[in-house]
Enzyme design. Structure first.
Site, PDB file in Angstrom:
ATOM      1  N   CYS A 187      31.487  61.534  34.965  1.00  0.00           N
ATOM      2  CA  CYS A 187      32.326  62.160  35.995  1.00  0.00           C
ATOM      3  C   CYS A 187      33.762  62.232  35.517  1.00  0.00           C
ATOM      4  O   CYS A 187      34.332  61.209  35.126  1.00  0.00           O
ATOM      5  CB  CYS A 187      32.238  61.355  37.298  1.00  0.00           C
ATOM      6  SG  CYS A 187      33.296  62.000  38.611  1.00  0.00           S
ATOM      7  N   ASN A 194      23.827  59.790  33.616  1.00  0.00           N
ATOM      8  CA  ASN A 194      22.858  59.468  34.660  1.00  0.00           C
ATOM      9  C   ASN A 194      21.639  58.798  34.042  1.00  0.00           C
ATOM     10  O   ASN A 194      21.409  58.882  32.838  1.00  0.00           O
ATOM     11  CB  ASN A 194      22.396  60.756  35.362  1.00  0.00           C
ATOM     12  CG  ASN A 194      23.527  61.488  36.023  1.00  0.00           C
ATOM     13  OD1 ASN A 194      24.445  61.955  35.368  1.00  0.00           O
ATOM     14  ND2 ASN A 194      23.478  61.604  37.327  1.00  0.00           N
ATOM     15  N   HIS A 243      23.778  56.008  37.827  1.00  0.00           N
ATOM     16  CA  HIS A 243      24.320  56.157  36.478  1.00  0.00           C
ATOM     17  C   HIS A 243      24.008  54.893  35.687  1.00  0.00           C
ATOM     18  O   HIS A 243      23.811  53.816  36.260  1.00  0.00           O
ATOM     19  CB  HIS A 243      25.823  56.422  36.533  1.00  0.00           C
ATOM     20  CG  HIS A 243      26.159  57.820  36.955  1.00  0.00           C
ATOM     21  ND1 HIS A 243      26.698  58.753  36.108  1.00  0.00           N
ATOM     22  CD2 HIS A 243      25.992  58.456  38.146  1.00  0.00           C
ATOM     23  CE1 HIS A 243      26.865  59.899  36.750  1.00  0.00           C
ATOM     24  NE2 HIS A 243      26.448  59.737  37.993  1.00  0.00           N
TER      25      HIS A 243
END
Length: 300
Positions: free
Chosen positions: A239, A248, A208
């Site tokens: 998340c 990401n 990430h």
């Protein structure tokens, strides 16, 4: 002197990991158009969706339809956190299933209400059943570097968890810097250790870009011999259970870096950006990755 891999496999996670935390509802047809455009860009492995409770991740409520309607090109993963999710995924026709466990106990408890050990015990019969059915199993190792609650993770604990999954029958390990806090030295050292201690397994790096070090961490993992990377078109992601985690590493930026290094990916950067342009109007934040900016400005 390190030797970089000659060929890299890009695993696109945008349709699932990229959209799961998206606050604006993305319509099924828009997801399918995004998936098809990514396939047209040369993506042959992709994480399509996840079979999780719509109560907790409403963006993934259309998972069965996405699996049934998406063009079947290469290996397509779906995420299933438990036996029920795996059962629903199989009913929808999934052939490759990803499960996940965090190295951090606290992260697991906040995510799936179980400790790491309890999570493994629950997944053991699930993986066994999937392997008996000939299903490809991907094990996602969350919080492999840092946890938002516990801080830095012990590399030996990461290796031990990976070995447990291999013993349970997993075909692939996707090792994640879930909150985007790792640095290139940590990336190199962990992946070098994993390559040495678990030879022969498919090993994938998942970064990430919270602190804008994902490309540097990708290069460090390349130096350690990693030749598989999870990426997300447009840098989409985040998340729900990892406060502060951003998207990401962007597929288009990783592919561009690899292209300049002379490493083969089979993925067309411009076509990835065309896929991003399809999904961009449907997400809640502007997409500002390096290669996409060039694309929008007509410089690509």
């Amino acid at each position: 002197m390190f030797i970089l891999p000659e060929k890299i496999k890009i695993i696109e996670v945008g349709p699932r990991d990229g959209l799961q935390n998206e606050s604006r509802h993305v319509q099924e047809d828009d997801k399918l158009a995004f998936i098809e455009a990514l396939q047209n860009a040369g993506i042959s492995e992709m994480e399509l969706t996840s079979f999780v409770s719509p109560k907790w991740v409403p963006q993934m409520a259309d998972a069965p339809t996405i699996v049934k309607k998406a063009k079947h090109i290469g290996r397509q993963f779906v995420l299933a956190p438990n036996a029920k999710g795996a059962e629903l995924a199989l009913e929808a026709g999934a052939q490759s299933i990803a499960v996940f466990v965090g190295v951090s106990n606290t992260f697991n408890q906040k995510n799936i209400n179980r400790t790491t050990q309890e999570s493994l015990e629950a997944l053991d019969p699930v993986i066994s059943t999937l392997k008996d059915k000939g299903i490809f199993v991907r094990a996602c190792i969350s919080t492999a570097f840092y946890c938002p609650y516990e801080g830095k993770m012990d590399p030996d604990a990461v290796v031990a968890l990976c070995k447990r999954f291999v013993a349970m029958g997993a075909d692939e390990l996707s090792v994640a810097d879930t909150i985007g806090r790792a640095n290139p030295q940590e990336s190199y050292e962990l992946f070098k250790k994993l390559k040495e201690e678990i030879p022969g397994i498919l090993l994938t790096a998942h970064f990430h870009d919270t602190r804008k070090m994902a490309l540097a961490n990708t290069f460090a993992a390349l130096q350690a011999g990693i030749d598989r990377f999870d990426t997300s078109a447009g840098g989409l992601g985040g998340c729900p259970f990892a406060p502060g985690a951003t998207g990401n590493v962007a597929t288009e930026d990783v592919v561009n870096m690899l292209d300049t290094l002379g490493i083969e990916t089979g993925v067309d950067v411009k076509k990835v950006c065309e896929a991003v342009a399809l999904i961009a109007p449907h997400v809640s934040r502007p997409i500002e990755t390096g290669m996409y900016r060039l694309f929008v400005n007509g410089q690509l």
